[in-house]
Design a protein around this motif. Structure first.
Motif, PDB file in Angstrom:
ATOM      1  N   UNK A 105       2.132  -3.784  11.956  1.00  0.00           N
ATOM      2  CA  UNK A 105       0.953  -4.633  12.040  1.00  0.00           C
ATOM      3  C   UNK A 105       1.232  -5.997  11.444  1.00  0.00           C
ATOM      4  N   UNK A 106       0.161  -6.713  11.152  1.00  0.00           N
ATOM      5  CA  UNK A 106       0.249  -8.020  10.500  1.00  0.00           C
ATOM      6  C   UNK A 106      -0.718  -8.026   9.331  1.00  0.00           C
ATOM      7  N   UNK A 107      -0.243  -8.500   8.204  1.00  0.00           N
ATOM      8  CA  UNK A 107      -1.039  -8.515   6.975  1.00  0.00           C
ATOM      9  C   UNK A 107      -0.625  -9.734   6.178  1.00  0.00           C
ATOM     10  N   UNK A 108      -1.572 -10.374   5.535  1.00  0.00           N
ATOM     11  CA  UNK A 108      -1.174 -11.468   4.672  1.00  0.00           C
ATOM     12  C   UNK A 108      -2.277 -12.429   4.340  1.00  0.00           C
ATOM     13  N   UNK A 145       3.453 -20.413   8.929  1.00  0.00           N
ATOM     14  CA  UNK A 145       4.687 -20.159   8.176  1.00  0.00           C
ATOM     15  C   UNK A 145       5.543 -21.413   8.097  1.00  0.00           C
ATOM     16  N   UNK A 146       5.641 -22.138   9.195  1.00  0.00           N
ATOM     17  CA  UNK A 146       6.457 -23.355   9.196  1.00  0.00           C
ATOM     18  C   UNK A 146       5.916 -24.376   8.204  1.00  0.00           C
ATOM     19  N   UNK A 147       4.604 -24.433   8.077  1.00  0.00           N
ATOM     20  CA  UNK A 147       3.981 -25.399   7.169  1.00  0.00           C
ATOM     21  C   UNK A 147       4.005 -24.938   5.712  1.00  0.00           C
ATOM     22  N   UNK A 148       3.755 -23.641   5.480  1.00  0.00           N
ATOM     23  CA  UNK A 148       3.550 -23.157   4.109  1.00  0.00           C
ATOM     24  C   UNK A 148       4.651 -22.241   3.577  1.00  0.00           C
ATOM     25  N   UNK A 149       5.405 -21.592   4.464  1.00  0.00           N
ATOM     26  CA  UNK A 149       6.405 -20.612   4.034  1.00  0.00           C
ATOM     27  C   UNK A 149       5.849 -19.218   3.872  1.00  0.00           C
ATOM     28  N   UNK A 150       4.557 -19.044   4.083  1.00  0.00           N
ATOM     29  CA  UNK A 150       3.859 -17.768   3.972  1.00  0.00           C
ATOM     30  C   UNK A 150       2.699 -17.764   4.956  1.00  0.00           C
ATOM     31  N   UNK A 151       2.076 -16.625   5.132  1.00  0.00           N
ATOM     32  CA  UNK A 151       0.955 -16.504   6.060  1.00  0.00           C
ATOM     33  C   UNK A 151       0.647 -15.044   6.315  1.00  0.00           C
ATOM     34  N   UNK A 152       0.273 -14.742   7.554  1.00  0.00           N
ATOM     35  CA  UNK A 152       0.137 -13.345   7.958  1.00  0.00           C
ATOM     36  C   UNK A 152       1.542 -12.887   8.326  1.00  0.00           C
ATOM     37  N   UNK A 153       2.095 -12.027   7.483  1.00  0.00           N
ATOM     38  CA  UNK A 153       3.438 -11.511   7.714  1.00  0.00           C
ATOM     39  C   UNK A 153       3.414 -10.401   8.747  1.00  0.00           C
ATOM     40  N   UNK A 154       4.552 -10.173   9.380  1.00  0.00           N
ATOM     41  CA  UNK A 154       4.742  -8.957  10.153  1.00  0.00           C
ATOM     42  C   UNK A 154       5.032  -7.854   9.148  1.00  0.00           C
ATOM     43  N   UNK A 155       4.258  -6.776   9.227  1.00  0.00           N
ATOM     44  CA  UNK A 155       4.478  -5.607   8.372  1.00  0.00           C
ATOM     45  C   UNK A 155       5.388  -4.656   9.144  1.00  0.00           C
ATOM     46  N   UNK A 156       6.563  -4.470   8.603  1.00  0.00           N
ATOM     47  CA  UNK A 156       7.581  -3.646   9.259  1.00  0.00           C
ATOM     48  C   UNK A 156       7.820  -2.392   8.416  1.00  0.00           C
TER      49      UNK A 156
END
Length: 186
Positions: free
Chosen positions: A77-80, A57-68
């Protein structure tokens, strides 16, 4: 790029917080949740995995997000999306993946979050293709890949698993941006 948050009907996909480490470990440390992975993670391994996700996330601004879960605020969970850091016949590539907490299974959350992730990847990021992979025995995962209009592209040996590892063989799925557009609007 500033960290991205995505909103769905029932889920928010958001960047990581320190308090996410414990519920993540509830997934990564659970033998049933990790039955399609090489091993259950220790707390330290799970925390290190979360740190890598934060780094992405720090490098790209996106990634595996926390799914809330929007209604309760609970960690579902985590999805992305994630850039694949190893070499295979289909890399360089961006993968889509998911890990859903046992208490949130069978609610359609993986599909909702995956669709949000694909829309972001093909929309804002303008990726030409997104891949996914899983073990042949992980039918719920590859069925979701098919539901997402991803196409099977054979098998490959995961390069991070030894030649004699029983989980080395993986199924590969792909979806090109034009196929994703056609599946939504065709």
């Amino acid at each position: 790029m500033d960290p991205i948050t995505l909103e769905g009907p029932r889920l928010t996909l958001r960047p990581w917080r320190a308090e996410d480490d414990a519920p993540l470990f509830a997934i990564n440390g659970d033998p049933d949740s990790m039955r399609h992975f090489p091993a259950v993670m220790t707390r330290a391994e799970s925390d290190a995995w979360a740190a890598r996700m934060r780094g992405h996330f720090a490098e790209h601004g996106w990634g595996f997000w926390v799914a809330e879960e929007r209604a309760s605020g609970s960690f579902a969970g985590v999805v992305g999306l994630l850039t694949i850091p190893w070499q295979a016949r289909f890399t360089p590539a961006v993968e889509i993946g998911w890990r859903i907490a046992p208490t949130h299974l069978r609610k359609g959350y993986a599909e909702e979050a995956a669709r949000l992730s694909l829309a972001f990847g093909f929309g804002r990021l303008a990726l030409p293709e997104i891949v996914a992979f899983t073990l042949p025995g992980n039918e719920p995962s590859w069925r979701l890949m098919e539901k997402l209009s991803m196409h099977a592209d054979g098998r490959f040996d995961h390069p991070r698993l030894g030649t004699d590892h029983p989980m080395r063989e993986h199924l590969l799925y792909r979806i090109a941006r034009e196929d994703w557009v056609a599946s939504r609007f065709g």
